[in-house]
Design a protein around this motif. Sequence first.
Motif, PDB file in Angstrom:
ATOM      1  N   GLY A 157      44.063  22.641  99.549  1.00  0.00           N
ATOM      2  CA  GLY A 157      44.282  22.713  98.275  1.00  0.00           C
ATOM      3  C   GLY A 157      44.478  24.231  97.697  1.00  0.00           C
ATOM      4  N   PRO A 158      43.903  25.310  97.982  1.00  0.00           N
ATOM      5  CA  PRO A 158      43.692  26.667  97.904  1.00  0.00           C
ATOM      6  C   PRO A 158      44.884  27.161  98.561  1.00  0.00           C
ATOM      7  N   VAL A 159      45.159  26.777  99.993  1.00  0.00           N
ATOM      8  CA  VAL A 159      46.059  27.384 100.858  1.00  0.00           C
ATOM      9  C   VAL A 159      47.324  27.025 100.271  1.00  0.00           C
ATOM     10  N   LEU A 160      47.774  25.849 100.151  1.00  0.00           N
ATOM     11  CA  LEU A 160      48.912  25.231  99.716  1.00  0.00           C
ATOM     12  C   LEU A 160      49.340  25.886  98.353  1.00  0.00           C
ATOM     13  N   ALA A 161      48.444  25.985  97.585  1.00  0.00           N
ATOM     14  CA  ALA A 161      48.828  26.690  96.226  1.00  0.00           C
ATOM     15  C   ALA A 161      49.326  28.191  96.287  1.00  0.00           C
ATOM     16  N   MET A 162      48.356  28.778  97.293  1.00  0.00           N
ATOM     17  CA  MET A 162      49.014  30.268  97.424  1.00  0.00           C
ATOM     18  C   MET A 162      50.139  30.389  98.203  1.00  0.00           C
ATOM     19  N   THR A 163      50.595  29.560  99.097  1.00  0.00           N
ATOM     20  CA  THR A 163      51.707  29.451  99.951  1.00  0.00           C
ATOM     21  C   THR A 163      52.809  29.239  98.811  1.00  0.00           C
ATOM     22  N   ALA A 164      52.547  28.315  97.878  1.00  0.00           N
ATOM     23  CA  ALA A 164      53.659  27.827  96.928  1.00  0.00           C
ATOM     24  C   ALA A 164      53.821  29.163  96.090  1.00  0.00           C
ATOM     25  N   TRP A 165      52.812  29.801  95.537  1.00  0.00           N
ATOM     26  CA  TRP A 165      52.951  31.132  94.893  1.00  0.00           C
ATOM     27  C   TRP A 165      54.052  32.023  95.383  1.00  0.00           C
ATOM     28  N   GLU A 166      53.693  32.226  96.927  1.00  0.00           N
ATOM     29  CA  GLU A 166      54.453  33.167  97.765  1.00  0.00           C
ATOM     30  C   GLU A 166      55.750  32.974  97.790  1.00  0.00           C
ATOM     31  N   LEU A 167      56.036  31.376  98.070  1.00  0.00           N
ATOM     32  CA  LEU A 167      57.458  31.069  98.005  1.00  0.00           C
ATOM     33  C   LEU A 167      58.022  31.410  96.691  1.00  0.00           C
TER      34      LEU A 167
END
Length: 507
Positions: free
Chosen positions: A324-334
Amino acid sequence: MTTPVSDRTSASTPARPGGSAARFAGRGWTDTAIVLVAALLATAAWLPFLHRPLTSDESGFLMLAEQWRPGRSLYGDYWVDRPPLLLWLFTIAGHLGPVDVTSSGLVAPGLKLLGAVASGMSVVLAGVLANQVSPGHRSARLATVVLAAALLSSPLLGMSAVNGELLAVPFVLLGLVCAVTAMRRSWGWRTAVLAAGAGAAGMAAALVKQNFIDVFVFTAVLVAVSHGRVPRLWERAATFAGGAAVLLGAAVLGAWARGTSAPELWSAVVVFRIEAVATIDGSASSETVARGMLLAAASLGSGAAVVLVIAFAAVFMRGAPLAGPVLAMTAWELFAIAAGGSYWLHYLTGIVPGLVLLVAIARPGPRSGPALSCAVAYSAAAAVAVWTSWVLVPPQITPESRVSSYLREHARPTDAVVVGFGHPEIIAASGLDSPYENLWSLPARVRDPHLAQLHGVMAGASAPQWVVVHGDSLDTWGLDGDHAQQYLQRHYAKRASYDDWHVWRRR
């Protein structure tokens, strides 16, 4: 992953020589050696570029950093939409070595060395982070380190230019290391220090480049999914916030001491970015679309896009600790890359923290596992190939550097120059000052769309002796420059031209 781990060491039977414990110890030393070698390679990749001419952003930030003191604008006499820690880092770089002027532009080996150190530190921190989140998956840890070294050494992600993205990445990775460790340990003063360090490192990244709030996104989701499972969770979260607040306060006070107020910073790093998106969407030229296509091609050519798709699918479909945290962070970066609007290659550096974490936590299946390994291997091969091609191409004398050379030869030291618009490397390499505070193109288009401020500068007591214009007119996309153009033609005469650049001198 969300349950604290105590600091006690479990007893075990001494292993026989050559037993499993010895093998694990040897493997640990091997993994450490691989991380160090990868970090050294990422650092050494910068060495051939130490004496390459600085880019537009590098020259401009270095010029701003050198003159930052109480003045007539945000940072001394100039304005830029960046937080203060970036300029402090460029100030440090200015003291790491001499800044020379060559026929190709400014040369600052100290600044390139700062970029080399940032790349090497990022690889080491990626290795530490991978060891934390994938302690039992050696292949994932090694793939993470290889990917970090490859992407941070690839010219397709903006290397060898030192930009805010590159300097923010080690702070992001340090914040992630501290945050993960703080959530796993039992509560105590050491854990409190780690939590505060995570907040401070996350804030430092945002104070280098304002959209790098990766640590805050990661930690917010991590706290949300850990509710009820981690003792004293809110103490950890409050300590994290406290560390961030302390560093933010220190940065604001430091900037205020140099003449930059907190409201001015808010307007520059937050309000301006919202206004800039509207300006780009409403009136951007075809060059912006072309850069967007080049950015997409670079993401494919570097392997970053392929690794992202495979690792994202593996994490999303098969599940993984910290998913969850990693996917959310990656989505923010994109989102941050897409919302940037201008689509420069160095934007892609912003996805590095998310990519290395995705690869570290991914548990690929029988088919996706080999595919992910091949994608990481391709990324490494692509970085070597493109890096080699860049090393073999000598520095070029650009029209911008020829304009700077002309100004150095014909201007007096007390003269001033205005460049319309952007390309602060021309001003920096000329050795002159500019009475116009908007050295970059986008701030001029957003903050002075009718060029009233520029007209006032040209008609005022501090009128520049020289005006450099790209194209036939000051009236370009996002600008209504008729009035300023008429004044230029009445009071200035064209003296030289280099491709699309025209040098005007006051009559």
